[in-house]
Motif scaffolding. Sequence first.
Motif, short mmCIF file in Angstrom:
data_model
loop_
_atom_site.label_atom_id
_atom_site.label_comp_id
_atom_site.label_asym_id
_atom_site.label_seq_id
_atom_site.Cartn_x
_atom_site.Cartn_y
_atom_site.Cartn_z
N LEU A 77 0.92 -1.22 -0.06
CA LEU A 77 0.18 0.07 -0.04
C LEU A 77 0.82 1.32 0.05
O LEU A 77 1.70 1.35 0.94
N ILE A 78 0.78 2.10 -1.22
CA ILE A 78 1.63 3.30 -1.27
C ILE A 78 0.75 4.41 -1.07
O ILE A 78 -0.42 4.53 -1.90
N ARG A 79 1.11 5.52 -0.26
CA ARG A 79 0.38 6.53 0.04
C ARG A 79 1.18 7.71 -0.47
O ARG A 79 2.33 7.81 0.09
N GLY A 80 0.78 8.79 -1.16
CA GLY A 80 1.36 10.05 -1.40
C GLY A 80 0.59 11.19 -1.86
O GLY A 80 -0.53 11.05 -1.83
N THR A 81 1.42 11.89 -2.76
CA THR A 81 0.70 12.91 -3.44
C THR A 81 0.89 12.90 -4.91
O THR A 81 2.01 12.66 -5.42
N ALA A 82 -0.16 12.83 -5.67
CA ALA A 82 -0.18 12.57 -7.04
C ALA A 82 0.29 14.13 -7.87
O ALA A 82 -0.22 15.01 -7.61
N GLU A 83 0.93 13.82 -8.90
CA GLU A 83 1.50 14.96 -9.94
C GLU A 83 0.83 14.85 -11.26
O GLU A 83 1.48 13.84 -11.75
N LEU A 84 -0.20 15.38 -11.78
CA LEU A 84 -0.42 15.10 -13.21
C LEU A 84 0.55 15.65 -13.99
O LEU A 84 0.82 16.93 -13.96
#
Length: 202
Positions: free
Chosen positions: A129-136
């Motif tokens: 399970l990976i959690r983070g901030t998405a960058e489009l």
Amino acid sequence: MAGATRRNVRTPGTWAPYPWPPTRSAPGRCIGSHCDTGRREGRVAPRFIPVVNTAEARRTFRDVRVAHVASLLPGGEPHVVPLWFVWLDDAIYVSCRRASVVRRNLERDPRVALEVERGSAWTEQAGALIRGTAELLPSDHAGAKKALSAWFDKYRSELAGRGFAAYTERVGEPVVFRVRPDRLSTWIHAQAPPGSRDPGPP
């Protein structure tokens, strides 16, 4: 090591990669344990936990076909969909449709979680399970171009023959977003050493 130098992620040291498929003699494994590199305030850790290493997790799960991606709807409800991805050295790159709910969610709130897993029998299953901030990323971004090249290599068999035409008909205009792990958790249903306990899945 991807994610190891990011703030709030402690570097736990080394972790031998998952044996695949797992074997009963595999040392240093836990049954259904939650193995977490993030903080664990207010939680009691299972008695037997292997150390998590982001690079080894990438090598173990990068060939998994889909990642289940969770983003947040406007009302705060979770939205989870399976998407194609590539896990490169610097980050995880995920593709979605430009008109998708996922893209709209991430434009409004970039917080995201990705779950990948492998194995059929319960005793062979493992996941991350990976959690983070998405960058489009724009289509002309160097990272997006590199990721798409690796993406085509990974899904070459699915896109062969009629597959590519079917994909383009359904997806239309794909976009890529990048996630650098802020927090990584792993679990595995493999043989534990005598005397260890099963705390259950995360």
